[in-house]
Design a protein around this motif. Structure first.
Motif, PDB file in Angstrom:
ATOM      1  N   GLY A 180       0.794  -1.224   0.000  1.00 42.60           N
ATOM      2  CA  GLY A 180       0.000   0.000   0.000  1.00 42.60           C
ATOM      3  C   GLY A 180       0.829   1.277   0.000  1.00 42.60           C
ATOM      4  O   GLY A 180       0.589   2.186   0.781  1.00 42.60           O
ATOM      5  N   PRO A 181       1.834   1.379  -0.904  1.00 47.28           N
ATOM      6  CA  PRO A 181       2.772   2.505  -0.827  1.00 47.28           C
ATOM      7  C   PRO A 181       2.168   3.851  -1.235  1.00 47.28           C
ATOM      8  O   PRO A 181       1.172   3.909  -1.954  1.00 47.28           O
ATOM      9  CB  PRO A 181       3.872   2.116  -1.815  1.00 47.28           C
ATOM     10  CG  PRO A 181       3.200   1.254  -2.810  1.00 47.28           C
ATOM     11  CD  PRO A 181       2.152   0.485  -2.054  1.00 47.28           C
ATOM     12  N   ALA A 182       2.813   4.897  -0.749  1.00 48.55           N
ATOM     13  CA  ALA A 182       2.372   6.272  -1.022  1.00 48.55           C
ATOM     14  C   ALA A 182       3.384   6.975  -1.899  1.00 48.55           C
ATOM     15  O   ALA A 182       4.581   6.876  -1.662  1.00 48.55           O
ATOM     16  CB  ALA A 182       2.274   7.041   0.295  1.00 48.55           C
ATOM     17  N   PRO A 183       2.918   7.695  -2.922  1.00 50.36           N
ATOM     18  CA  PRO A 183       3.865   8.507  -3.671  1.00 50.36           C
ATOM     19  C   PRO A 183       4.263   9.744  -2.863  1.00 50.36           C
ATOM     20  O   PRO A 183       3.384  10.461  -2.376  1.00 50.36           O
ATOM     21  CB  PRO A 183       3.095   8.905  -4.928  1.00 50.36           C
ATOM     22  CG  PRO A 183       1.657   8.680  -4.621  1.00 50.36           C
ATOM     23  CD  PRO A 183       1.565   7.761  -3.449  1.00 50.36           C
ATOM     24  N   LEU A 184       5.579   9.939  -2.703  1.00 51.32           N
ATOM     25  CA  LEU A 184       6.076  11.195  -2.133  1.00 51.32           C
ATOM     26  C   LEU A 184       6.480  12.063  -3.308  1.00 51.32           C
ATOM     27  O   LEU A 184       7.329  11.660  -4.112  1.00 51.32           O
ATOM     28  CB  LEU A 184       7.296  10.941  -1.233  1.00 51.32           C
ATOM     29  CG  LEU A 184       8.066  12.197  -0.804  1.00 51.32           C
ATOM     30  CD1 LEU A 184       7.224  13.082   0.119  1.00 51.32           C
ATOM     31  CD2 LEU A 184       9.391  11.827  -0.126  1.00 51.32           C
ATOM     32  N   LEU A 185       5.846  13.218  -3.432  1.00 49.23           N
ATOM     33  CA  LEU A 185       6.160  14.152  -4.506  1.00 49.23           C
ATOM     34  C   LEU A 185       6.959  15.306  -3.918  1.00 49.23           C
ATOM     35  O   LEU A 185       6.550  15.896  -2.910  1.00 49.23           O
ATOM     36  CB  LEU A 185       4.877  14.689  -5.143  1.00 49.23           C
ATOM     37  CG  LEU A 185       3.840  13.644  -5.553  1.00 49.23           C
ATOM     38  CD1 LEU A 185       2.576  14.330  -6.061  1.00 49.23           C
ATOM     39  CD2 LEU A 185       4.415  12.712  -6.617  1.00 49.23           C
ATOM     40  N   ILE A 186       8.098  15.627  -4.544  1.00 42.88           N
ATOM     41  CA  ILE A 186       8.929  16.724  -4.065  1.00 42.88           C
ATOM     42  C   ILE A 186       9.024  17.766  -5.182  1.00 42.88           C
ATOM     43  O   ILE A 186       9.451  17.450  -6.293  1.00 42.88           O
ATOM     44  CB  ILE A 186      10.342  16.229  -3.678  1.00 42.88           C
ATOM     45  CG1 ILE A 186      10.227  15.097  -2.643  1.00 42.88           C
ATOM     46  CG2 ILE A 186      11.192  17.383  -3.132  1.00 42.88           C
ATOM     47  CD1 ILE A 186      11.481  14.267  -2.516  1.00 42.88           C
ATOM     48  N   VAL A 187       8.606  18.981  -4.873  1.00 42.01           N
ATOM     49  CA  VAL A 187       8.558  20.035  -5.889  1.00 42.01           C
ATOM     50  C   VAL A 187       9.722  21.004  -5.687  1.00 42.01           C
ATOM     51  O   VAL A 187       9.993  21.426  -4.558  1.00 42.01           O
ATOM     52  CB  VAL A 187       7.216  20.794  -5.839  1.00 42.01           C
ATOM     53  CG1 VAL A 187       7.147  21.846  -6.947  1.00 42.01           C
ATOM     54  CG2 VAL A 187       6.039  19.810  -5.960  1.00 42.01           C
ATOM     55  N   ASN A 188      10.389  21.321  -6.771  1.00 45.56           N
ATOM     56  CA  ASN A 188      11.458  22.329  -6.772  1.00 45.56           C
ATOM     57  C   ASN A 188      11.078  23.495  -7.677  1.00 45.56           C
ATOM     58  O   ASN A 188      10.234  23.338  -8.570  1.00 45.56           O
ATOM     59  CB  ASN A 188      12.776  21.721  -7.304  1.00 45.56           C
ATOM     60  CG  ASN A 188      13.521  20.921  -6.243  1.00 45.56           C
ATOM     61  OD1 ASN A 188      13.621  19.700  -6.332  1.00 45.56           O
ATOM     62  ND2 ASN A 188      14.041  21.606  -5.242  1.00 45.56           N
ATOM     63  N   GLY A 189      11.760  24.614  -7.452  1.00 43.30           N
ATOM     64  CA  GLY A 189      11.635  25.751  -8.362  1.00 43.30           C
ATOM     65  C   GLY A 189      10.694  26.836  -7.861  1.00 43.30           C
ATOM     66  O   GLY A 189      10.005  26.672  -6.855  1.00 43.30           O
ATOM     67  N   PRO A 190      10.669  27.957  -8.606  1.00 42.75           N
ATOM     68  CA  PRO A 190       9.844  29.112  -8.203  1.00 42.75           C
ATOM     69  C   PRO A 190       8.353  28.790  -8.142  1.00 42.75           C
ATOM     70  O   PRO A 190       7.598  29.469  -7.441  1.00 42.75           O
ATOM     71  CB  PRO A 190      10.115  30.134  -9.317  1.00 42.75           C
ATOM     72  CG  PRO A 190      11.340  29.676 -10.020  1.00 42.75           C
ATOM     73  CD  PRO A 190      11.470  28.208  -9.808  1.00 42.75           C
ATOM     74  N   ILE A 191       7.908  27.762  -8.841  1.00 39.83           N
ATOM     75  CA  ILE A 191       6.492  27.409  -8.855  1.00 39.83           C
ATOM     76  C   ILE A 191       5.969  27.116  -7.440  1.00 39.83           C
ATOM     77  O   ILE A 191       4.776  27.287  -7.163  1.00 39.83           O
ATOM     78  CB  ILE A 191       6.242  26.205  -9.796  1.00 39.83           C
ATOM     79  CG1 ILE A 191       4.750  26.084 -10.133  1.00 39.83           C
ATOM     80  CG2 ILE A 191       6.774  24.904  -9.210  1.00 39.83           C
ATOM     81  CD1 ILE A 191       4.426  25.104 -11.254  1.00 39.83           C
ATOM     82  N   ARG A 192       6.851  26.695  -6.547  1.00 36.00           N
ATOM     83  CA  ARG A 192       6.443  26.449  -5.156  1.00 36.00           C
ATOM     84  C   ARG A 192       5.771  27.689  -4.581  1.00 36.00           C
ATOM     85  O   ARG A 192       4.745  27.610  -3.904  1.00 36.00           O
ATOM     86  CB  ARG A 192       7.656  26.086  -4.282  1.00 36.00           C
ATOM     87  CG  ARG A 192       8.312  24.761  -4.619  1.00 36.00           C
ATOM     88  CD  ARG A 192       9.663  24.649  -3.935  1.00 36.00           C
ATOM     89  NE  ARG A 192      10.535  25.736  -4.376  1.00 36.00           N
ATOM     90  CZ  ARG A 192      11.319  26.456  -3.584  1.00 36.00           C
ATOM     91  NH1 ARG A 192      11.408  26.195  -2.304  1.00 36.00           N
ATOM     92  NH2 ARG A 192      12.039  27.445  -4.078  1.00 36.00           N
ATOM     93  N   HIS A 193       6.386  28.840  -4.830  1.00 33.91           N
ATOM     94  CA  HIS A 193       5.847  30.082  -4.246  1.00 33.91           C
ATOM     95  C   HIS A 193       4.640  30.579  -5.029  1.00 33.91           C
ATOM     96  O   HIS A 193       3.684  31.093  -4.456  1.00 33.91           O
ATOM     97  CB  HIS A 193       6.952  31.133  -4.180  1.00 33.91           C
ATOM     98  CG  HIS A 193       8.136  30.668  -3.396  1.00 33.91           C
ATOM     99  ND1 HIS A 193       8.031  30.214  -2.086  1.00 33.91           N
ATOM    100  CD2 HIS A 193       9.434  30.521  -3.738  1.00 33.91           C
ATOM    101  CE1 HIS A 193       9.229  29.834  -1.657  1.00 33.91           C
ATOM    102  NE2 HIS A 193      10.100  30.007  -2.640  1.00 33.91           N
TER     103      HIS A 193
END
Lengths: 184, 347
Positions: free
Chosen positions: B108-121
């Protein structure tokens, strides 16, 4: 009232048709039996014991062993073709996880589509996944053999006992006759 | 609008939500009713064609197009401008060989999504305090959209094709921004080969997350020993190669950097020190002594397949030295790919 709401679900990308079962022989004597194992613990051992029992009790001519390395993906096309060419019937197993139980059912149906009678072994813990796959493949209610869960921790004696237990259902699954053993 | 008319409209909204439940479209929480014009609003934010396939499960004869992803992103509560992140998340997940097996798995795994870049803000993707949630729409709904696509489009639903034994807490809620501003190191996307400042998503399928609370020492190596103990626990030692990743807090990352550790040094140190002894594995019924195989030597089992398979990212508030060990699913290894986010007009 809610016709304007978009349905977020999707149907399978390809139209699915029911797979008619391949014609069954009336008995296994003199026939070649394929054993299509996956990588689950004790799967190969269980099929091996089943093969031995089929030799001594049913008088089969021999077995062809194949192992599927991906628990999720369908049986590779070359392995499928190979089994279809060499075998009269095939035993598939063991469905003992979320992905591989569904996958084993798909493999059983793939063999039936090639004209080879197949019987799939799944542990009862995963019957929901097996049933869901049969339905997805257009063959709801596809028969398979259920064995008690778990299989993985059984010792050699336990695996042998499980093979004995399941033998009549396997013979019944790929022939039109009941097992010689069961009939005896 | 009169009060009565207002009530009637809200009652209608409520019954639309109930309709979605009745049709089996939800993950258990209320969803946003989706209309055709809404889907067009979402599609306007991506340059990708609506019929492009972004996810597929060939063994189930299922695939998901950009348009179907847009429907489910809207359903999840995303704003239209989040769609490019959802699509990039699937691009990243597709690169993980284990992802086709993940959705049906007992793990039952979970996707960990890591976001980089100016789009975060720009999108308000949280990368500081409480980064694992709740409270931030972008983080919560982007991760949820991935889960609704698995359910509705790929057709993998619990108690049917989905066979999770327990599943993991937070499944389909793990979308974080990297705290690039306070990380002492290059960004994750940059480490993975993209130009610094690229908007990108990295994905990793997880079995769980486990905290390491070490506000006790000023010695960076002692912190690493503490992390190594968590990485090396026998419960997570399955097969010949387990794996692990690190979501470091800002304080731990800065402490390590101040002691001269780069990311590669942290990876190398932990690869070398995360070894569980044969005696400990045997005590837990997982003995490997005498067996051949990668990671097994005379000392025991190396818990990491290689230094670079250890994800190292930095997220959270700079207010306590608490980090998270994450546990990748499967044995095929992490793709180590950061996927650029494609936005309309940005080509």
């Amino acid at each position: 009232m809610f016709d304007a709401m978009i349905d977020p679900t999707a149907n399978p990308a390809e139209a699915v048709r029911a797979t008619p079962p391949a014609p069954r022989p009336d008995r296994l004597r003199g026939l070649t039996v394929g054993l299509l194992a996956n990588t689950k613990a004790n799967a190969e051992d269980l099929l091996e014991r089943v093969g031995e029992l089929l030799a001594t009790r049913e008088g089969i001519a021999g077995v062809v062993r194949r192992k599927k390395l991906s628990i999720t993906d369908p049986v590779p096309a070359d392995v499928l073709a190979d089994l279809a060419r060499q075998c009269d019937v095939v035993v598939v197993g063991v469905g003992d996880c979320g992905s591989c139980s569904a996958s084993a059912i798909a493999d059983g149906l793939a063999l039936e589509a090639e004209g080879i009678p197949a019987v799939v072994i799944c542990t009862e813990a995963f019957s929901a996944a097996a049933d869901a796959m049969a339905e997805l493949q257009g063959s709801p209610g596809y028969e398979y053999v259920r064995i008690p869960h778990p299989l993985a921790l059984l010792d050699a004696e336990g695996v042998r006992a499980r093979a004995e237990q399941v033998l009549p259902a396997i013979v019944g699954g790929v022939t039109t006759a009941s097992s010689a053993t069961a009939a005896a | 609008m009169t009060a009565t008319a207002g009530h009637e409209l809200l009652d209608y909204a409520r019954s639309a939500i109930e309709h979605a439940y009745e049709r089996g479209w939800t993950d258990g929480l209320p969803v946003v009713p989706v209309t055709a014009p809404m889907v067009e609003e979402f599609l306007a934010h991506t340059p990708r064609p609506r019929d492009e396939v972004i996810a597929s499960l060939p063994h189930l004869k299922r695939r998901c197009t950009v348009e179907q992803a847009a429907v489910n992103a809207a359903l999840a509560g995303c704003r239209p401008e989040y769609l490019p992140v959802v699509l990039a998340a699937w691009d990243a997940l597709r690169r993980d060989r284990v992802s086709t097996a993940a959705w049906q798995s007992t793990s039952g795994p979970a996707p960990l999504l890591i976001v980089n870049g100016p789009i975060r803000h720009e999108l308000g993707i949280n990368c500081t305090g409480g980064v694992f949630g709740p409270g931030f729409r972008a983080n919560a709904t982007i991760a949820r959209a991935v889960g609704l696509i698995v359910r509705n489009v790929l057709g993998v639903r619990p108690h049917e094709l989905e066979q999770a034994t327990q599943g993991i807490p937070g499944r389909f809620s793990l979308c974080i921004g990297e705290n690039e501003e306070e990380s002492p190191w290059e960004s994750l996307a940059s480490e993975l080969g993209l130009p610094e400042g690229t908007d990108a998503v990295t994905a990793l399928l997880l079995r769980t997350c486990e905290f390491v609370d070490n506000r006790h020492t000023r010695d960076a190596e002692e912190v690493l020993w503490d992390i190594a103990d968590t990485i090396s626990r026998t419960g997570a030692a399955i097969g010949r190669h387990s794996s692990a990743g690190l979501v470091l807090s800002v304080e731990h990352a800065q402490q390590l950097a101040a002691a001269g550790f780069g990311k590669a040094d942290v990876q190398r140190w932990l690869y070398e020190h995360c070894v569980r002894s044969h005696a400990d594995l045997e005590r837990a019924g997982k003995g490997l002594r005498g067996l051949e195989g990668p990671g097994i030597d005379e000392h025991g089992l190396h818990m990491l397949p290689s230094p670079e398979q250890l994800l190292v990212t930095v997220a959270g508030a700079r207010n306590a030295a608490i980090s998270m060990v994450v546990r990748p699913f499967g044995f095929a290894g992490w793709s180590r790919v950061a996927q650029p986010i494609q936005r309309a007009g940005s080509e």
